[in-house]
Write a protein that holds these residues in place. Structure first.
Motif, PDB file in Angstrom:
ATOM      1  N   GLY A 161       0.892  -1.151   0.199  1.00 18.08           N
ATOM      2  CA  GLY A 161      -0.077   0.270  -0.392  1.00 18.08           C
ATOM      3  C   GLY A 161       0.748   0.941  -0.192  1.00 18.08           C
ATOM      4  O   GLY A 161       2.236   1.158   0.251  1.00 18.08           O
ATOM      5  N   PRO A 162       0.189   2.501  -0.201  1.00 17.73           N
ATOM      6  CA  PRO A 162       1.510   3.528  -0.288  1.00 17.73           C
ATOM      7  C   PRO A 162       2.384   3.938   1.170  1.00 17.73           C
ATOM      8  O   PRO A 162       2.238   3.670   2.362  1.00 17.73           O
ATOM      9  CB  PRO A 162      -0.407   4.496   0.450  1.00 17.73           C
ATOM     10  CG  PRO A 162      -1.550   4.116  -0.577  1.00 17.73           C
ATOM     11  CD  PRO A 162      -1.431   2.628   0.273  1.00 17.73           C
ATOM     12  N   PHE A 163       3.033   4.130   0.400  1.00 17.08           N
ATOM     13  CA  PHE A 163       4.526   4.346   1.597  1.00 17.08           C
ATOM     14  C   PHE A 163       4.275   6.347   0.958  1.00 17.08           C
ATOM     15  O   PHE A 163       4.515   6.198   0.097  1.00 17.08           O
ATOM     16  CB  PHE A 163       5.224   3.499   1.278  1.00 17.08           C
ATOM     17  CG  PHE A 163       6.529   4.156   2.092  1.00 17.08           C
ATOM     18  CD1 PHE A 163       6.322   4.250   3.378  1.00 17.08           C
ATOM     19  CD2 PHE A 163       7.386   3.956   2.064  1.00 17.08           C
ATOM     20  CE1 PHE A 163       7.500   4.214   4.444  1.00 17.08           C
ATOM     21  CE2 PHE A 163       9.438   4.443   2.370  1.00 17.08           C
ATOM     22  CZ  PHE A 163       8.417   4.245   4.296  1.00 17.08           C
ATOM     23  N   SER A 164       4.882   7.421   2.079  1.00 18.92           N
ATOM     24  CA  SER A 164       5.850   8.146   1.994  1.00 18.92           C
ATOM     25  C   SER A 164       6.627   8.553   2.805  1.00 18.92           C
ATOM     26  O   SER A 164       7.018   8.198   3.602  1.00 18.92           O
ATOM     27  CB  SER A 164       4.044   9.198   2.438  1.00 18.92           C
ATOM     28  OG  SER A 164       4.059   9.401   3.929  1.00 18.92           O
ATOM     29  N   GLY A 165       6.843  10.185   2.520  1.00 20.54           N
ATOM     30  CA  GLY A 165       8.114  10.885   3.278  1.00 20.54           C
ATOM     31  C   GLY A 165       7.834  12.456   3.101  1.00 20.54           C
ATOM     32  O   GLY A 165       7.040  12.556   1.719  1.00 20.54           O
ATOM     33  N   ASN A 227       2.702  14.342  -3.510  1.00 17.53           N
ATOM     34  CA  ASN A 227       3.129  14.352  -5.414  1.00 17.53           C
ATOM     35  C   ASN A 227       2.463  15.862  -5.801  1.00 17.53           C
ATOM     36  O   ASN A 227       1.566  15.973  -6.766  1.00 17.53           O
ATOM     37  CB  ASN A 227       2.626  13.678  -6.049  1.00 17.53           C
ATOM     38  CG  ASN A 227       3.253  12.053  -5.164  1.00 17.53           C
ATOM     39  OD1 ASN A 227       4.184  12.021  -4.574  1.00 17.53           O
ATOM     40  ND2 ASN A 227       3.038  10.991  -5.628  1.00 17.53           N
ATOM     41  N   VAL A 228       2.033  17.015  -5.001  1.00 12.38           N
ATOM     42  CA  VAL A 228       1.303  18.031  -5.778  1.00 12.38           C
ATOM     43  C   VAL A 228       2.107  19.451  -6.125  1.00 12.38           C
ATOM     44  O   VAL A 228       1.728  20.671  -5.864  1.00 12.38           O
ATOM     45  CB  VAL A 228       0.339  18.302  -4.661  1.00 12.38           C
ATOM     46  CG1 VAL A 228      -0.827  17.346  -4.699  1.00 12.38           C
ATOM     47  CG2 VAL A 228       0.098  19.049  -3.366  1.00 12.38           C
ATOM     48  N   GLY A 229       3.343  18.864  -5.484  1.00 12.69           N
ATOM     49  CA  GLY A 229       4.343  20.615  -5.192  1.00 12.69           C
ATOM     50  C   GLY A 229       4.780  20.779  -3.807  1.00 12.69           C
ATOM     51  O   GLY A 229       4.151  20.048  -2.965  1.00 12.69           O
ATOM     52  N   TRP A 230       5.270  21.773  -3.586  1.00 12.29           N
ATOM     53  CA  TRP A 230       5.717  22.204  -3.081  1.00 12.29           C
ATOM     54  C   TRP A 230       4.609  23.544  -1.908  1.00 12.29           C
ATOM     55  O   TRP A 230       3.868  23.773  -2.624  1.00 12.29           O
ATOM     56  CB  TRP A 230       7.217  23.507  -2.975  1.00 12.29           C
ATOM     57  CG  TRP A 230       8.446  22.195  -3.371  1.00 12.29           C
ATOM     58  CD1 TRP A 230       9.012  22.056  -4.374  1.00 12.29           C
ATOM     59  CD2 TRP A 230       9.170  22.326  -2.638  1.00 12.29           C
ATOM     60  NE1 TRP A 230       9.999  21.446  -5.248  1.00 12.29           N
ATOM     61  CE2 TRP A 230       9.961  21.508  -3.257  1.00 12.29           C
ATOM     62  CE3 TRP A 230       9.810  22.290  -1.078  1.00 12.29           C
ATOM     63  CZ2 TRP A 230      11.219  20.518  -2.477  1.00 12.29           C
ATOM     64  CZ3 TRP A 230      10.603  21.531  -0.532  1.00 12.29           C
ATOM     65  CH2 TRP A 230      11.437  20.961  -1.288  1.00 12.29           C
ATOM     66  N   VAL A 231       4.892  23.416  -0.914  1.00  9.79           N
ATOM     67  CA  VAL A 231       3.841  23.928  -0.236  1.00  9.79           C
ATOM     68  C   VAL A 231       4.819  24.453   1.381  1.00  9.79           C
ATOM     69  O   VAL A 231       5.733  24.191   1.667  1.00  9.79           O
ATOM     70  CB  VAL A 231       2.660  22.197   0.489  1.00  9.79           C
ATOM     71  CG1 VAL A 231       2.364  21.946  -0.435  1.00  9.79           C
ATOM     72  CG2 VAL A 231       3.403  21.551   1.329  1.00  9.79           C
ATOM     73  N   ASN A 232       4.055  25.755   2.013  1.00  8.78           N
ATOM     74  CA  ASN A 232       4.896  26.300   2.573  1.00  8.78           C
ATOM     75  C   ASN A 232       4.536  26.645   4.056  1.00  8.78           C
ATOM     76  O   ASN A 232       4.064  27.301   4.825  1.00  8.78           O
ATOM     77  CB  ASN A 232       4.396  28.003   2.447  1.00  8.78           C
ATOM     78  CG  ASN A 232       4.789  28.647   0.111  1.00  8.78           C
ATOM     79  OD1 ASN A 232       5.483  27.598  -0.097  1.00  8.78           O
ATOM     80  ND2 ASN A 232       4.435  29.623  -0.102  1.00  8.78           N
ATOM     81  N   ALA A 233       5.068  24.950   3.872  1.00  8.26           N
ATOM     82  CA  ALA A 233       4.765  24.578   5.715  1.00  8.26           C
ATOM     83  C   ALA A 233       5.754  23.710   6.533  1.00  8.26           C
ATOM     84  O   ALA A 233       5.992  22.987   5.742  1.00  8.26           O
ATOM     85  CB  ALA A 233       3.245  24.335   5.884  1.00  8.26           C
ATOM     86  N   GLN A 234       5.719  23.166   6.944  1.00  8.39           N
ATOM     87  CA  GLN A 234       5.841  21.800   7.625  1.00  8.39           C
ATOM     88  C   GLN A 234       5.192  20.501   7.674  1.00  8.39           C
ATOM     89  O   GLN A 234       3.904  20.835   7.265  1.00  8.39           O
ATOM     90  CB  GLN A 234       6.353  21.993   9.141  1.00  8.39           C
ATOM     91  CG  GLN A 234       6.824  20.594   9.627  1.00  8.39           C
ATOM     92  CD  GLN A 234       6.592  20.807  11.277  1.00  8.39           C
ATOM     93  OE1 GLN A 234       6.327  20.752  11.819  1.00  8.39           O
ATOM     94  NE2 GLN A 234       7.964  19.844  11.834  1.00  8.39           N
ATOM     95  N   ARG A 235       5.253  20.437   6.563  1.00  2.40           N
ATOM     96  CA  ARG A 235       4.776  18.447   6.278  1.00  2.40           C
ATOM     97  C   ARG A 235       6.296  17.693   6.680  1.00  2.40           C
ATOM     98  O   ARG A 235       6.053  17.705   5.524  1.00  2.40           O
ATOM     99  CB  ARG A 235       4.393  18.832   5.247  1.00  2.40           C
ATOM    100  CG  ARG A 235       3.087  19.821   4.488  1.00  2.40           C
ATOM    101  CD  ARG A 235       2.146  19.470   5.805  1.00  2.40           C
ATOM    102  NE  ARG A 235       0.757  20.477   5.197  1.00  2.40           N
ATOM    103  CZ  ARG A 235       0.550  21.586   6.023  1.00  2.40           C
ATOM    104  NH1 ARG A 235       2.363  21.614   7.372  1.00  2.40           N
ATOM    105  NH2 ARG A 235      -0.533  21.965   6.351  1.00  2.40           N
ATOM    106  N   LEU A 236       5.380  16.592   6.962  1.00  2.00           N
ATOM    107  CA  LEU A 236       6.618  15.190   7.155  1.00  2.00           C
ATOM    108  C   LEU A 236       6.536  14.057   6.622  1.00  2.00           C
ATOM    109  O   LEU A 236       6.978  12.908   6.143  1.00  2.00           O
ATOM    110  CB  LEU A 236       6.629  15.152   8.815  1.00  2.00           C
ATOM    111  CG  LEU A 236       6.582  15.859   9.609  1.00  2.00           C
ATOM    112  CD1 LEU A 236       6.879  16.185  10.729  1.00  2.00           C
ATOM    113  CD2 LEU A 236       8.158  17.207   8.765  1.00  2.00           C
ATOM    114  N   GLY A 237       4.952  13.884   6.017  1.00  2.00           N
ATOM    115  CA  GLY A 237       4.958  12.836   5.317  1.00  2.00           C
ATOM    116  C   GLY A 237       3.142  13.161   4.787  1.00  2.00           C
ATOM    117  O   GLY A 237       2.797  13.979   4.471  1.00  2.00           O
ATOM    118  N   SER A 238       2.706  12.053   4.299  1.00  2.00           N
ATOM    119  CA  SER A 238       0.960  11.686   3.039  1.00  2.00           C
ATOM    120  C   SER A 238       0.193  11.702   4.450  1.00  2.00           C
ATOM    121  O   SER A 238       0.449  10.749   5.190  1.00  2.00           O
ATOM    122  CB  SER A 238       1.082  10.668   1.987  1.00  2.00           C
ATOM    123  OG  SER A 238      -0.342  10.325   1.565  1.00  2.00           O
ATOM    124  N   SER A 239      -1.327  12.507   3.831  1.00  2.00           N
ATOM    125  CA  SER A 239      -1.838  11.901   4.892  1.00  2.00           C
ATOM    126  C   SER A 239      -2.886  11.357   3.979  1.00  2.00           C
ATOM    127  O   SER A 239      -4.508  10.915   4.588  1.00  2.00           O
ATOM    128  CB  SER A 239      -2.608  13.555   4.442  1.00  2.00           C
ATOM    129  OG  SER A 239      -3.403  14.039   2.938  1.00  2.00           O
TER     130      SER A 239
END
Length: 387
Positions: A161-165, A227-239
């Motif tokens: 299944g889905p795996f992220s970072g 996989n939607v581009g850069w975001v201006n916030a802290q994000r540690l993985g996929s939702s």
């Protein structure tokens, strides 16, 4: 007299097609290259992997022993650490087998319980990339000069299944969240991710400070769409990934991790062992014989033996094997002892402190009261210049 000339049949369509010979993905660009430097950049020659120890070979701290980090720390393979909240939820261990040709070692992450993460919590396997390495190659933060990156790695998990970072800048206000799908459980699979240029944000230009954070996630509640581009916030993985930390006994195996400039992921850069070790020693090194875990061996070969360095009367500098990123934190032990802050003096353990520490060596060791000139000190050391 009549002269007749005959010619073989000529198929115009066939001749035109011959002009369009396949030259490969970068072949046409390579043929148009005007300098050797342009050709070299196109074929990806030279050192390209921004990760250090991406094949998990170097393990100075634990030599393949399992560890369960209780907090954010380096407890296993060099340059990779656990970044966790809460602690003691997964174990880390470098393991070896021959199931994946070219990669005799891999990192195994094992969920120890079915953990439900609370607000703003995370379970990450992480590498910090030095600023001058990150910026020099990628140009991130410099507008149109920023380049694409390609991420590639081998992964095997007991749960499909889905795996992220995520990849973040040092200030953690720019993040690219990626996600791949593990198609089959308990099977090695090669994954690639194209990371677009990040044209702004803080990446610490030409500095030995931290420049970027890369992470594999076993689960986090600080996530977003992948996989939607850069975001201006802290994000540690996929939702939308599977939080493997929530599945007791779930394993994730990783090796062949590579982050390189370019739109196409290329073959893993297998650097010589000695070169990879030196890259790791810029951040951490010790005096122990390879294979001996710091603080556990009584082998004299693990110890540094020197004429007594007494009360500031230094006989001269003690250079490190590899110049370090910055002046390190030094941990001293008497030979064969697990107690820190000691050296062996005339057969007895005495307190000691490292003095005049630079990035290339320690000027002297100052021993405790009762030291006598001409004695010998035997001690082991660990040097830590990690972020």
């Amino acid at each position: 007299m009549t002269v007749r000339i005959t010619k073989p049949e000529f198929n115009l369509r066939e001749k035109i097609s011959e002009l369009d010979k396949p030259v490969g993905l970068k072949g046409s660009e390579l043929m148009r290259s005007e300098t050797p430097q342009e050709a070299r950049n196109l074929i990806g020659a030279g050192r390209k992997n921004l990760f250090i120890n991406g094949d998990m070979r170097i393990d100075q701290r634990s030599n393949g022993s399992a560890s369960t980090p209780s907090g954010t720390s380096y407890t296993s393979v060099d340059r990779w650490k656990a970044v966790i909240s809460p602690g003691s939820k997964f174990s880390m261990q470098r393991k070896a087998d021959a199931s994946l040709p070219g990669f005799p070692f891999y990192m195994r992450l094992t969920s120890l319980a079915a953990t439900t993460l609370g607000n703003s919590q995370y379970q990450l396997f992480w590498q910090t990339i030095e600023s001058q390495s990150m910026f020099d190659q990628t140009g991130f933060g410099s507008g149109s000069n920023a380049k694409h990156l390609s991420l590639s790695f081998w992964v095997r998990s007991s749960v499909a299944g889905p795996f992220s970072g995520s990849l973040e800048n040092w200030d953690q206000n720019r993040a690219f969240v990626w996600e791949v799908d593990i198609n089959n459980k308990d099977t090695w699979e090669h994954k690639t991710v194209l990371i677009p240029p990040c044209t702004d944000g803080s990446w610490y230009i030409a500095s030995n400070a931290r420049g970027a954070y890369f992470m594999f996630s076993l689960g986090t509640t600080i996530g977003s769409a992948p996989n939607v581009g850069w975001v201006n916030a802290q994000r540690l993985g996929s939702s939308t990934d599977i939080r493997r930390i929530g599945i007791s006994g779930c394993t994730v195996d990783l090796t062949g991790c590579q982050l390189e400039v370019g739109k196409v992921a290329t073959e893993f850069e297998h650097r010589p062992y000695s070169e990879e070790l030196i890259l790791c020693e810029r951040y951490y090194q010790n005096s122990f014989i390879e294979g001996n875990v710091p603080g556990t061996s009584t082998a004299m070969g693990d110890a540094v033996i020197t004429t007594s360095w007494l009360d500031g009367n230094a006989p001269g500098p003690n250079p490190f094997r590899t110049a370090m990123r910055t002046a390190p934190t030094v941990t001293l032990r008497a030979r064969g002892s697990t107690t820190t802050g000691q050296v062996t003096h005339n057969g007895s353990n005495r307190t000691a402190s490292a003095q005049q520490i630079g990035s290339k060596g320690i000027a002297y060791i100052e021993t405790g009261a009762g030291a006598a000139a001409g004695a010998f000190n035997a001690f082991t050391f660990e040097l830590d210049a990690e972020f």
